[in-house]
Design an enzyme around this catalytic site. Structure first.
Site, short mmCIF file in Angstrom:
data_model
loop_
_atom_site.label_atom_id
_atom_site.label_comp_id
_atom_site.label_asym_id
_atom_site.label_seq_id
_atom_site.Cartn_x
_atom_site.Cartn_y
_atom_site.Cartn_z
N ASP A 121 -23.54 -36.14 -6.78
CA ASP A 121 -25.17 -35.91 -6.05
C ASP A 121 -26.19 -37.10 -5.44
O ASP A 121 -25.78 -38.07 -5.32
CB ASP A 121 -25.88 -36.47 -7.80
N ASP A 153 -29.82 -38.12 -4.39
CA ASP A 153 -30.84 -38.78 -5.49
C ASP A 153 -30.72 -39.43 -7.31
O ASP A 153 -30.47 -38.68 -8.04
CB ASP A 153 -32.24 -37.61 -5.79
#
Length: 173
Positions: A7, A9
């Site tokens: 991922d 963020d």
């Protein structure tokens, strides 16, 4: 070769300092960052302006100059020698984030080929390992989920947790 999805963020791109910077710019009052375990950053914003975080995240350029999470570049580069590494981000949620995130990755992770970047809505990926800060992305995931520590997930105990990229290196390299 095993595959890893990572991922963006709060895993490789640090969103929290950007929120604080914009909030302090607009309100001139430091936001108390004594974030309670399990609490989202935007829930620390006073009630009368609590939708401001949504405006920030939807601004063009918000995702363009985020800080890089410590050691993520070095460890991801090393992971590429052993794994097929993908960046997977739910960028479709915030329309203006697509170009920002792509350009940010080009600047900070130029060693990740564009064919290994997936911008999506739901993270329905078939990989062996998923490194993410949101447990919603582990629902129906069949591989090894690694929960990257962030203030909002500190109370979650049912997943294998990683607190740093150095820790990830110790587990996967």
């Amino acid at each position: 070769m095993e595959r890893i999805a990572i991922d963006m963020d709060e895993v490789i791109a640090d969103v929290i300092p950007k929120f604080l910077k914009l909030y302090n710019r607009d309100f001139g009052t430091p936001l108390d960052l004594a974030i309670e375990a399990g609490n989202e950053v935007f829930k620390q914003i006073p009630q009368d302006v609590n939708q401001k975080w949504l405006e920030y995240i939807n601004e063009q350029g918000f995702f363009r100059d985020l800080e890089v999470v410590q050691d993520s570049q070095r460890v991801i580069k090393a992971l590429q020698e052993k794994y097929d590494v993908y960046i997977v981000s739910a960028a479709m949620e915030f329309r203006n984030s697509l170009v920002d995130k792509y350009d940010w990755l080009a600047d900070h992770f130029p060693f990740i080929d564009w064919q290994h970047i997936m911008f999506c809505g739901n993270k329905i990926v078939e990989v062996d390992v998923l490194i993410d800060d949101r447990i919603k992305n582990f629902v129906n995931f069949k591989g090894r989920p690694l929960l990257y520590t962030s203030p909002h997930n500190l109370l979650i105990t049912e997943y294998e947790r990683v607190n740093s990229w150095e820790e990830i290196a110790g587990l996967l390299l």
